[in-house]
Design a protein around this motif. Structure first.
Motif, PDB file in Angstrom:
ATOM      1  N   PRO A  28      -3.829  12.639 -15.638  1.00 34.93           N
ATOM      2  CA  PRO A  28      -3.531  12.928 -14.010  1.00 34.93           C
ATOM      3  C   PRO A  28      -2.286  13.047 -13.761  1.00 34.93           C
ATOM      4  O   PRO A  28      -2.107  13.239 -12.468  1.00 34.93           O
ATOM      5  CB  PRO A  28      -4.295  11.293 -13.512  1.00 34.93           C
ATOM      6  CG  PRO A  28      -3.848  10.435 -14.812  1.00 34.93           C
ATOM      7  CD  PRO A  28      -4.148  11.427 -16.052  1.00 34.93           C
ATOM      8  N   ASN A  29      -1.292  12.796 -14.473  1.00 37.38           N
ATOM      9  CA  ASN A  29       0.120  13.005 -14.023  1.00 37.38           C
ATOM     10  C   ASN A  29       0.781  13.945 -14.870  1.00 37.38           C
ATOM     11  O   ASN A  29       0.551  14.288 -15.977  1.00 37.38           O
ATOM     12  CB  ASN A  29       0.886  11.604 -13.960  1.00 37.38           C
ATOM     13  CG  ASN A  29       0.160  10.577 -13.037  1.00 37.38           C
ATOM     14  OD1 ASN A  29       0.073  10.968 -11.795  1.00 37.38           O
ATOM     15  ND2 ASN A  29      -0.184   9.424 -13.538  1.00 37.38           N
ATOM     16  N   VAL A  67     -13.751   8.188 -17.762  1.00 42.98           N
ATOM     17  CA  VAL A  67     -13.311   9.338 -17.092  1.00 42.98           C
ATOM     18  C   VAL A  67     -14.364  10.522 -17.605  1.00 42.98           C
ATOM     19  O   VAL A  67     -14.273  10.803 -19.156  1.00 42.98           O
ATOM     20  CB  VAL A  67     -11.789   9.898 -17.453  1.00 42.98           C
ATOM     21  CG1 VAL A  67     -11.518  11.128 -16.851  1.00 42.98           C
ATOM     22  CG2 VAL A  67     -10.947   8.656 -16.687  1.00 42.98           C
ATOM     23  N   ARG A 116     -12.161  16.178 -13.222  1.00 45.81           N
ATOM     24  CA  ARG A 116     -12.490  15.281 -13.829  1.00 45.81           C
ATOM     25  C   ARG A 116     -13.123  14.275 -12.763  1.00 45.81           C
ATOM     26  O   ARG A 116     -12.981  14.261 -11.664  1.00 45.81           O
ATOM     27  CB  ARG A 116     -11.356  14.174 -14.486  1.00 45.81           C
ATOM     28  CG  ARG A 116     -10.741  14.844 -15.704  1.00 45.81           C
ATOM     29  CD  ARG A 116     -11.796  15.124 -16.877  1.00 45.81           C
ATOM     30  NE  ARG A 116     -10.836  15.692 -17.946  1.00 45.81           N
ATOM     31  CZ  ARG A 116     -10.724  17.043 -18.252  1.00 45.81           C
ATOM     32  NH1 ARG A 116     -11.563  17.761 -17.558  1.00 45.81           N
ATOM     33  NH2 ARG A 116     -10.341  17.590 -19.269  1.00 45.81           N
ATOM     34  N   GLN A 117     -14.185  13.483 -13.317  1.00 43.77           N
ATOM     35  CA  GLN A 117     -14.903  12.367 -12.312  1.00 43.77           C
ATOM     36  C   GLN A 117     -14.285  10.871 -13.098  1.00 43.77           C
ATOM     37  O   GLN A 117     -14.834  10.630 -14.138  1.00 43.77           O
ATOM     38  CB  GLN A 117     -16.189  12.560 -12.417  1.00 43.77           C
ATOM     39  CG  GLN A 117     -17.152  11.705 -11.401  1.00 43.77           C
ATOM     40  CD  GLN A 117     -18.558  11.924 -11.541  1.00 43.77           C
ATOM     41  OE1 GLN A 117     -19.047  12.876 -12.161  1.00 43.77           O
ATOM     42  NE2 GLN A 117     -19.371  11.033 -10.651  1.00 43.77           N
ATOM     43  N   ARG A 118     -13.745  10.184 -12.108  1.00 45.65           N
ATOM     44  CA  ARG A 118     -13.696   8.762 -12.532  1.00 45.65           C
ATOM     45  C   ARG A 118     -14.843   7.820 -12.181  1.00 45.65           C
ATOM     46  O   ARG A 118     -15.326   7.732 -10.812  1.00 45.65           O
ATOM     47  CB  ARG A 118     -12.427   8.211 -11.838  1.00 45.65           C
ATOM     48  CG  ARG A 118     -11.189   8.734 -12.584  1.00 45.65           C
ATOM     49  CD  ARG A 118     -10.022   8.049 -11.770  1.00 45.65           C
ATOM     50  NE  ARG A 118      -8.683   8.571 -12.352  1.00 45.65           N
ATOM     51  CZ  ARG A 118      -8.126   8.116 -13.589  1.00 45.65           C
ATOM     52  NH1 ARG A 118      -8.587   7.178 -14.129  1.00 45.65           N
ATOM     53  NH2 ARG A 118      -7.143   8.671 -13.911  1.00 45.65           N
ATOM     54  N   GLN A 164      -6.246  18.778  -4.055  1.00 45.34           N
ATOM     55  CA  GLN A 164      -5.652  17.659  -4.664  1.00 45.34           C
ATOM     56  C   GLN A 164      -4.440  18.102  -5.406  1.00 45.34           C
ATOM     57  O   GLN A 164      -3.131  17.716  -5.348  1.00 45.34           O
ATOM     58  CB  GLN A 164      -6.351  16.998  -5.549  1.00 45.34           C
ATOM     59  CG  GLN A 164      -7.411  16.120  -5.216  1.00 45.34           C
ATOM     60  CD  GLN A 164      -8.016  15.019  -6.068  1.00 45.34           C
ATOM     61  OE1 GLN A 164      -7.499  14.649  -7.145  1.00 45.34           O
ATOM     62  NE2 GLN A 164      -9.204  14.395  -5.839  1.00 45.34           N
ATOM     63  N   THR A 183     -11.041  13.543  -9.648  1.00 43.86           N
ATOM     64  CA  THR A 183      -9.640  13.610  -9.637  1.00 43.86           C
ATOM     65  C   THR A 183      -9.221  14.850 -10.456  1.00 43.86           C
ATOM     66  O   THR A 183      -9.963  15.228 -11.389  1.00 43.86           O
ATOM     67  CB  THR A 183      -9.425  12.291 -10.707  1.00 43.86           C
ATOM     68  OG1 THR A 183      -9.903  11.195 -10.153  1.00 43.86           O
ATOM     69  CG2 THR A 183      -7.991  12.390 -10.975  1.00 43.86           C
ATOM     70  N   LYS A 217      -0.117  17.712  -4.856  1.00 44.00           N
ATOM     71  CA  LYS A 217       0.618  16.909  -5.864  1.00 44.00           C
ATOM     72  C   LYS A 217       1.720  17.966  -6.082  1.00 44.00           C
ATOM     73  O   LYS A 217       2.835  17.571  -6.250  1.00 44.00           O
ATOM     74  CB  LYS A 217      -0.137  17.000  -7.120  1.00 44.00           C
ATOM     75  CG  LYS A 217       0.620  15.991  -8.068  1.00 44.00           C
ATOM     76  CD  LYS A 217      -0.090  15.875  -9.373  1.00 44.00           C
ATOM     77  CE  LYS A 217       0.482  14.930 -10.354  1.00 44.00           C
ATOM     78  NZ  LYS A 217       0.723  13.541  -9.920  1.00 44.00           N
ATOM     79  N   ASP A 228     -14.653  10.724  -3.582  1.00 43.67           N
ATOM     80  CA  ASP A 228     -13.824   9.583  -3.913  1.00 43.67           C
ATOM     81  C   ASP A 228     -13.714   9.276  -5.499  1.00 43.67           C
ATOM     82  O   ASP A 228     -12.949   8.547  -5.952  1.00 43.67           O
ATOM     83  CB  ASP A 228     -14.409   8.298  -3.239  1.00 43.67           C
ATOM     84  CG  ASP A 228     -15.487   7.873  -3.702  1.00 43.67           C
ATOM     85  OD1 ASP A 228     -16.340   8.556  -4.191  1.00 43.67           O
ATOM     86  OD2 ASP A 228     -15.955   6.466  -3.218  1.00 43.67           O
ATOM     87  N   GLN A 229     -14.623   9.995  -6.242  1.00 43.33           N
ATOM     88  CA  GLN A 229     -14.554   9.859  -7.858  1.00 43.33           C
ATOM     89  C   GLN A 229     -13.869  11.188  -8.392  1.00 43.33           C
ATOM     90  O   GLN A 229     -13.641  11.072  -9.598  1.00 43.33           O
ATOM     91  CB  GLN A 229     -15.965   9.745  -8.325  1.00 43.33           C
ATOM     92  CG  GLN A 229     -16.482   8.346  -7.943  1.00 43.33           C
ATOM     93  CD  GLN A 229     -17.751   8.057  -8.488  1.00 43.33           C
ATOM     94  OE1 GLN A 229     -18.569   9.181  -9.305  1.00 43.33           O
ATOM     95  NE2 GLN A 229     -18.659   7.221  -8.348  1.00 43.33           N
TER      96      GLN A 229
END
Length: 415
Positions: free
Chosen positions: A244-245, A49, A42-44, A76, A20, A80, A17-18
């Motif tokens: 992230p986008n 980050v 990456r890890q949030r 992921q 990304t 996307k 869940d972390q």
């Protein structure tokens, strides 16, 4: 990609869940648009980050854990990608040992499974073979890469110029893209040898039917160097970090167009200057008597001594930019000695090159053909073998002879 010490703390796998997926844009000079993104993990943790680079490069992190986290990131990214209307290409970093070992154990390739799952066109995925010492047979790795290629994916080799990407492996893998090692780009700013290596990669890519991707572009000066060496694709903090986008595809069009326009103006000014200089040299040579020497060939061929004598009489008219002067017959055989400028500015006569045949050099026949049509020609810039200075060769057609001058290109010529 830096490798950590065996004594450093072993990074643990981040909770799912972390985890990304982040994306750094890759731009094309021809379209000036973002054409793809490199996938980075990456890890949030709250508002922080963290890069997953240490996790993926630490030698004591279990490989199965690295593969598990990498697959979650890929899933992921592909989810996307399925939802993106602009269809960018995703560059997926995969270690050679991962794809080779997994395929030969399971007969499956996880990335191709994801393509089928999300209904993504394979052409929207570039498999980026990362820097790594691959200990298995190259035939095993090539077999797997060919499966990606046959499915329609593009293939890139990362960090060209570093450990993994030697020429033998590049030749066997036959990539669509060569991604230049970031450290070469940095070193080329202050060392002409590295700039020459970058230019050679551009030629290598062209000969293989591949394109050059330069990463680590952080400044406008580095963007200009990337343009100069023949890069087609660009990546770096000058445009954006990993995020992230996705961004708007045309966000950096003004920046790239501005630098391309600056590059064109610079090249036009330089080429116009060198053309004017070559025409002045040709006029000077003819008025000095080289035409009469060439015309005498109708009766009897001038001797090397005659050619040397008139060259030496002409030398005082040449400015400090000129390094070498010699005369060839139009079959490529050198008639005169080579007159070479010494460090103190005086000249020395080198007779050993009399009779040398230069027709094997790639530039000679094109030089000769164009010289016959336009009387003079100026070569592209290259590094001189002896002085290592950047030079251009000016050729002047004189009937049955061609006069060659090697002139420094890092000093502004006095015209």
């Amino acid at each position: 990609m830096s490798h950590l010490s065996h004594t450093s703390a072993i990074p643990s796998a981040p909770p799912a869940d972390q985890l990304t997926a982040f994306y750094q844009p890759i731009l094309a000079l021809d379209s000036r648009r973002i054409i793809g993104y490199e996938l980075l993990g990456r890890q949030r943790v709250g508002d922080e980050v963290r890069s997953l680079g240490p996790f993926f490069t630490h030698p004591q992190v279990p490989e199965l854990e690295q593969i598990r986290i990498d697959r979650l990131l890929r899933e992921q990214a592909f989810a996307k990608l399925e939802a993106s209307p602009d269809s960018p290409t995703i560059f997926v970093n995969i270690k050679p040992t991962w794809i080779s070992k997994h395929y030969h154990e399971s007969g499956e390739l996880y990335t191709l499974q994801l393509l089928r799952k999300y209904g993504i066109e394979p052409g929207r995925v570039c498999i980026e073979i990362t820097e790594e010492e691959f200990g298995g047979p190259m035939s095993d790795l090539v077999q797997v890469i060919d499966l990606y290629r046959a499915a329609g994916c593009r293939i890139a080799i990362d960090d060209v110029g570093s450990g993994f990407s030697n020429y033998d492996r590049i030749a066997q893998i036959r990539p669509h893209l060569l991604k230049v090692d970031i450290h070469l780009m940095k070193r080329s700013a202050s060392h002409s040898g590295y700039l020459g290596i970058l230019r050679s990669f551009s030629s290598l890519a062209e000969q293989m039917g591949a394109s050059l991707l330069v990463e680590g572009v952080e400044t406008r000066d580095e963007l200009q160097r990337a343009i100069q060496i023949g890069a087609r694709y660009l990546q770096g903090y000058l445009f954006a970090p990993a995020e992230p986008n996705f961004r708007a595809p045309d966000e950096f069009v003004p920046l790239i167009e501005e630098e391309l326009n600056a590059h064109r103006r610079q090249v036009q000014i330089s080429e116009r200057s060198w053309l004017e200089r070559s025409l002045q040299l040709a006029e000077s040579a003819r008025s000095f008597g080289f035409d009469r020497l060439a015309a005498s060939a109708a009766g009897s061929c001038p001797t090397a001594e005659e050619a040397d004598r008139i060259l030496e009489q002409w030398l005082p008219l040449l400015d400090e930019c000129c390094l070498y002067v010699f005369m060839c017959r139009n079959n490529g055989v050198q008639l005169s000695s080579t007159l070479a400028r010494k460090p103190d500015g005086s000249w020395r006569r080198d007779e050993q090159f009399r009779g040398s045949d230069w027709s094997w050099r790639p530039y000679f026949i094109p030089h000769l053909l164009q010289s016959k049509q336009e009387d003079t020609r100026v070569s592209p810039k290259y590094a001189d073998l002896e002085t290592h200075a950047w030079v251009r060769t000016v050729s002047i057609c004189l009937g049955e002879f061609v006069l060659f001058l090697d002139i420094r290109d890092d000093i502004e010529p006095s015209i």
